[in-house]
Design a protein around this motif. Structure first.
Motif, PDB file in Angstrom:
ATOM      1  N   TYR A   5       0.845  -1.185   0.000  1.00 15.94           N
ATOM      2  CA  TYR A   5       0.000   0.000   0.000  1.00 15.94           C
ATOM      3  C   TYR A   5       0.879   1.233   0.000  1.00 15.94           C
ATOM      4  N   GLN A   6       0.311   2.347  -0.346  1.00 15.11           N
ATOM      5  CA  GLN A   6       1.060   3.596  -0.422  1.00 15.11           C
ATOM      6  C   GLN A   6       1.006   4.358   0.889  1.00 15.11           C
ATOM      7  N   ARG A   7       2.088   5.056   1.172  1.00 10.65           N
ATOM      8  CA  ARG A   7       2.045   6.081   2.205  1.00 10.65           C
ATOM      9  C   ARG A   7       1.953   7.424   1.510  1.00 10.65           C
ATOM     10  N   PRO A   8       1.221   8.360   2.071  1.00  6.62           N
ATOM     11  CA  PRO A   8       1.150   9.682   1.443  1.00  6.62           C
ATOM     12  C   PRO A   8       2.511  10.356   1.420  1.00  6.62           C
ATOM     13  N   ALA A   9       2.720  11.209   0.448  1.00  3.61           N
ATOM     14  CA  ALA A   9       3.915  12.050   0.452  1.00  3.61           C
ATOM     15  C   ALA A   9       3.849  13.012   1.629  1.00  3.61           C
ATOM     16  N   VAL A  10       5.015  13.494   2.080  1.00  2.00           N
ATOM     17  CA  VAL A  10       5.037  14.321   3.284  1.00  2.00           C
ATOM     18  C   VAL A  10       4.219  15.595   3.122  1.00  2.00           C
ATOM     19  N   GLY A  11       4.072  16.088   1.911  1.00  2.00           N
ATOM     20  CA  GLY A  11       3.312  17.308   1.715  1.00  2.00           C
ATOM     21  C   GLY A  11       1.828  17.108   1.514  1.00  2.00           C
ATOM     22  N   ASP A  12       1.381  15.845   1.498  1.00  2.95           N
ATOM     23  CA  ASP A  12      -0.022  15.565   1.205  1.00  2.95           C
ATOM     24  C   ASP A  12      -0.905  15.530   2.447  1.00  2.95           C
ATOM     25  N   VAL A  13      -0.316  15.468   3.625  1.00  2.00           N
ATOM     26  CA  VAL A  13      -1.084  15.384   4.875  1.00  2.00           C
ATOM     27  C   VAL A  13      -0.918  16.693   5.634  1.00  2.00           C
ATOM     28  N   THR A  14      -2.029  17.287   6.009  1.00  2.00           N
ATOM     29  CA  THR A  14      -2.024  18.486   6.841  1.00  2.00           C
ATOM     30  C   THR A  14      -2.358  18.094   8.264  1.00  2.00           C
ATOM     31  N   ILE A  15      -1.452  18.356   9.189  1.00  2.00           N
ATOM     32  CA  ILE A  15      -1.687  18.025  10.590  1.00  2.00           C
ATOM     33  C   ILE A  15      -2.326  19.222  11.278  1.00  2.00           C
ATOM     34  N   CYS A  16      -3.458  18.986  11.911  1.00  2.00           N
ATOM     35  CA  CYS A  16      -4.173  20.004  12.682  1.00  2.00           C
ATOM     36  C   CYS A  16      -4.597  19.346  13.986  1.00  2.00           C
ATOM     37  N   ASP A  17      -3.725  19.413  14.970  1.00  2.00           N
ATOM     38  CA  ASP A  17      -3.878  18.632  16.188  1.00  2.00           C
ATOM     39  C   ASP A  17      -3.474  19.490  17.379  1.00  2.00           C
ATOM     40  N   ALA A  18      -4.234  19.385  18.454  1.00  2.00           N
ATOM     41  CA  ALA A  18      -3.990  20.249  19.615  1.00  2.00           C
ATOM     42  C   ALA A  18      -2.604  20.051  20.196  1.00  2.00           C
ATOM     43  N   PHE A  19      -2.096  18.825  20.172  1.00  2.00           N
ATOM     44  CA  PHE A  19      -0.752  18.579  20.677  1.00  2.00           C
ATOM     45  C   PHE A  19       0.294  18.720  19.587  1.00  2.00           C
ATOM     46  N   TRP A  20       0.076  18.058  18.450  1.00  2.00           N
ATOM     47  CA  TRP A  20       1.130  17.944  17.456  1.00  2.00           C
ATOM     48  C   TRP A  20       1.342  19.208  16.631  1.00  2.00           C
ATOM     49  N   SER A  21       0.333  19.988  16.391  1.00  2.00           N
ATOM     50  CA  SER A  21       0.531  21.192  15.570  1.00  2.00           C
ATOM     51  C   SER A  21       1.511  22.165  16.209  1.00  2.00           C
ATOM     52  N   PRO A  22       1.330  22.547  17.485  1.00  2.00           N
ATOM     53  CA  PRO A  22       2.329  23.450  18.088  1.00  2.00           C
ATOM     54  C   PRO A  22       3.695  22.797  18.249  1.00  2.00           C
ATOM     55  N   TYR A  23       3.720  21.487  18.489  1.00  2.00           N
ATOM     56  CA  TYR A  23       5.006  20.802  18.626  1.00  2.00           C
ATOM     57  C   TYR A  23       5.787  20.857  17.317  1.00  2.00           C
ATOM     58  N   LEU A  24       5.125  20.540  16.225  1.00  2.00           N
ATOM     59  CA  LEU A  24       5.803  20.551  14.929  1.00  2.00           C
ATOM     60  C   LEU A  24       6.147  21.972  14.494  1.00  2.00           C
ATOM     61  N   GLU A  25       5.329  22.940  14.880  1.00  2.00           N
ATOM     62  CA  GLU A  25       5.636  24.338  14.577  1.00  2.00           C
ATOM     63  C   GLU A  25       6.954  24.745  15.229  1.00  2.00           C
ATOM     64  N   LYS A  26       7.158  24.335  16.482  1.00  2.00           N
ATOM     65  CA  LYS A  26       8.407  24.655  17.172  1.00  2.00           C
ATOM     66  C   LYS A  26       9.575  23.887  16.580  1.00  2.00           C
ATOM     67  N   THR A  27       9.333  22.649  16.195  1.00  2.00           N
ATOM     68  CA  THR A  27      10.395  21.872  15.554  1.00  2.00           C
ATOM     69  C   THR A  27      10.854  22.564  14.276  1.00  2.00           C
ATOM     70  N   ARG A  28       9.897  23.003  13.490  1.00  2.00           N
ATOM     71  CA  ARG A  28      10.201  23.627  12.200  1.00  2.00           C
ATOM     72  C   ARG A  28      10.830  25.011  12.349  1.00  2.00           C
ATOM     73  N   HIS A  29      10.308  25.815  13.251  1.00  2.00           N
ATOM     74  CA  HIS A  29      10.712  27.220  13.302  1.00  2.00           C
ATOM     75  C   HIS A  29      11.724  27.547  14.396  1.00  2.00           C
ATOM     76  N   ILE A  30      11.976  26.636  15.324  1.00  2.00           N
ATOM     77  CA  ILE A  30      13.004  26.853  16.340  1.00  2.00           C
ATOM     78  C   ILE A  30      14.155  25.858  16.164  1.00  2.00           C
ATOM     79  N   MET A  31      13.820  24.577  16.203  1.00  2.00           N
ATOM     80  CA  MET A  31      14.863  23.553  16.196  1.00  2.00           C
ATOM     81  C   MET A  31      15.626  23.500  14.876  1.00  2.00           C
TER      82      MET A  31
END
Length: 618
Positions: A5-31
């Protein structure tokens, strides 16, 4: 269910999650910018500039620094695929140009430590050491970065250097009379499979491939050679100071039966084997992979989802040797999660995402501090208060692995074929595919199957109790297949599937074969491991818990909450998620920590795992 089976490409999934959205935002823009800046200050790009300018200067740093930089480039490209940033795009263009100039000074070989300090010892020959020089690892990391960069931007600047590097490898290494070498540090195995897939699947690259001598089949062939030639050491140099098990060179891959050696190298070796097994008929690889997974998960996995107990080799100990102060390298847990993702493509069983999730919410999340600028290399399960995260050091391999994993996380939430959808992780998100659209909102699945039947496989986590489905206000019958609740229908987003299950706070009893934890319990809430930290418990973390403790839970969910249980003497013991420890450091006793506790009258009935999916612990 048909495979693969296929996995989606990394740009095909939009994460909108109370925990993961701010976590990934900090990973992307700070780390991410922090890691790039520290690498730049340390001289990572400078080494490549020196190669490109043919300067006769000494290499700065450690031999694998090229590869670490490429791993961060891969992560940056994957983030770029999800959210365009012109400054990041331009920065990657600058790095790609530096790498191109360095590549053009050779026949495609690109490993700056070797090129600057020991050019006569390419591939660790002539008195060199392939395990320490990391030449093949560096080439693999470059290829991996280039594939992600092309998929994110459509640019071929980095791909140009990667193809030259790949062509150099397949020209020089392989069955005799070529050099019969296998990687001292795995990475190129999966990278070469990715490069093969890129040219197989993207017709727009045909002219580029013709111009630059791409032989995609050769990229797949070299991976099979590496895995089949392991253990055949008589016809290649021996690297002093390292047992053959250290880099999984003790037997052909298909005959390996126990996880041995350096844990990160082992995981990356297994990932490459799983990837090539998806492309070629290799039932012997698949059998070995299942045996090795059993070795890791059922006998060498720690309760935090970490692996690699030994400090001396950063690797595996004997079965059930699972000490509290185990090494548990961050990179090993990340690679274990990646491996579980590849295993799931071969065998779509929920057990692989049970393990993925255990590593994710514990060992992996614990490895970076709340400021996203301090990191754990090791992730022990006990501390006297002296363990601290570091801001940077000479071997910062963990931040690049963390970045790669977090940038790719969305691609693991779902899987699909033409007629079916798999929901693997419970992370608020949206995926639009050709055949369907799916959106997770809490415990609701909004699916639009566009007027056609769609079989939906919903992972029932190992910790879920009283699982049920409903749709349109009515119970929805389902069948269980390999840990998934399976339903079929024509779905509309206006009538969501509703999930209900309980994830209680519970004791996890140690397997009696694990000597150090015998007679002790850990505490989990869902997939989240809890720990006692000195700052919450008057400096104490050594408790005997009551057999049936009263519990109070405060917070919004397992990843954000505090749990209070009772000690046998009635003392309240405050627990927090393990990944949050070592962030409050006003005095030394604040950071004392433990996850295993003696327990008054350990119950006779084991409550974990419910169905045997994960049983290094019971």
């Amino acid at each position: 269910m048909q495979q693969p089976y296929q996995r989606p490409a990394v740009g095909d999934v939009t994460i909108c999650d109370a925990f993961w959205s701010p976590y990934l935002e900090k990973t992307r823009h700070i780390m991410l910018p922090y890691v790039f800046r520290r690498m730049d200050d340390s001289g990572y790009e400078r080494n490549l500039i020196h190669v490109g300018e043919k300067q006769e200067v000494k290499f700065e740093g450690l031999a694998f620094w090229d590869g670490l930089l490429y791993e961060v480039i891969r992560a940056a490209a994957d983030f770029l695929a999800q959210e365009y940033d012109p400054m990041l795009d331009a920065y990657l263009d600058k790095l790609a140009e530096t790498i191109r100039k360095a590549s053009d000074t050779s026949d495609g070989f690109l490993s700056s430590g070797t090129m600057l300090d020991r050019p006569q010892q390419r591939w660790g020959l002539n008195g060199g050491n392939l395990i320490l020089q990391h030449d093949l690892y560096n080439h693999g990391a470059l290829i991996e970065a280039a594939v992600s960069h092309y998929l994110a931007t459509g640019k071929t600047a980095l791909l140009y250097s990667a193809v030259r590097a790949a062509n150099c490898v397949v020209r020089e290494i392989g069955p005799e009379p070529k050099l019969p070498l296998v990687p001292g540090h795995s990475m190129p195995e999966e990278a070469f499979v990715k490069l093969y897939r890129l040219f197989r699947d993207h017709e727009e690259l045909q002219s580029f491939a013709a111009e630059h001598g791409v032989d995609a089949q050769a990229y797949l062939d070299i991976v099979e050679f590496w895995q089949d030639d392991r253990g055949n050491r008589a016809h290649r140099p021996q690297w002093e100071g390292f047992a053959p098990e250290y880099n999984q060179d003790h037997a052909p891959f298909a005959r390996q039966t126990e996880a041995l050696g350096h844990a990160v190298r082992a995981m990356l070796c297994y990932i490459g084997s799983a990837a090539v097994a998806q492309e070629r008929e290799r039932p012997d690889y698949e059998a070995a992979l299942h045996t090795l997974w059993d070795s890791v998960v059922h006998r060498k996995l720690h309760i935090s989802g970490g692996i690699g107990a030994r400090h001396d080799i950063e690797g595996f100990a004997e079965d059930y040797v699972l000490p509290h102060d185990a090494y548990l390298e961050t990179c090993a847990a990340v690679a274990l999660a990646f491996w579980n993702g590849e295993m799931h493509r071969l065998d779509p069983d929920a057990k692989y995402y049970d393990c993925f999730e255990l590593s994710l919410y514990n060992n992996i999340l614990a490895s970076v501090g709340e400021d996203f600028k301090h990191f754990f290399y090791e992730n022990p399960l006990v501390s006297d208060g002296t363990v601290r995260r570091w801001d940077w050091h000479m071997c910062p391999c963990c931040p690049p692995m963390m970045l790669k994993f977090m940038a790719a996380l969305g691609s693991y939430i779902y899987g699909y074929t033409e007629r079916s959808l798999m929901v693997n992780l419970w992370i608020g998100s949206r995926l639009e595919a050709e055949r369907f659209t799916v959106e997770q909102q809490g415990q609701q699945l909004h699916i639009d199957s566009k007027g056609r039947p769609l079989e939906v496989h919903i992972r029932v986590p190992f910790y879920a109790e009283d699982f049920a489905l409903s749709c349109g206000g009515a119970p929805l019958p389902y069948r269980m297949e390999q840990g998934y609740a399976v339903v079929e229908g024509v779905w509309t987003a206006e009538t969501p599937l509703l999930l209900s299950y309980t994830a209680s706070v519970r004791y996890v009893r140690a397997n009696p074969l694990a000597q150090e934890t015998r007679g002790q319990v850990a505490v989990l809430h869902g997939p989240v491991l809890l720990c006692a930290e000195g700052v919450d418990n008057g400096g104490r973390v050594d408790f005997t818990l009551a057999a049936q403790p009263p519990q109070t839970v405060t917070g919004t969910g397992p990843a954000d909450e505090t749990v209070t249980v009772a000690a046998a003497d009635g003392t309240p013991v405050q627990l927090i998620p393990y990944y949050r420890w070592c962030n409050r450091l006003e005095n030394p006793t604040d950071a004392a920590m433990a996850v295993w506790f003696r327990c008054e009258g350990i119950p006779e009935e084991d409550s974990f795992p419910r169905d045997g999916r994960l049983y290094a612990y019971c």
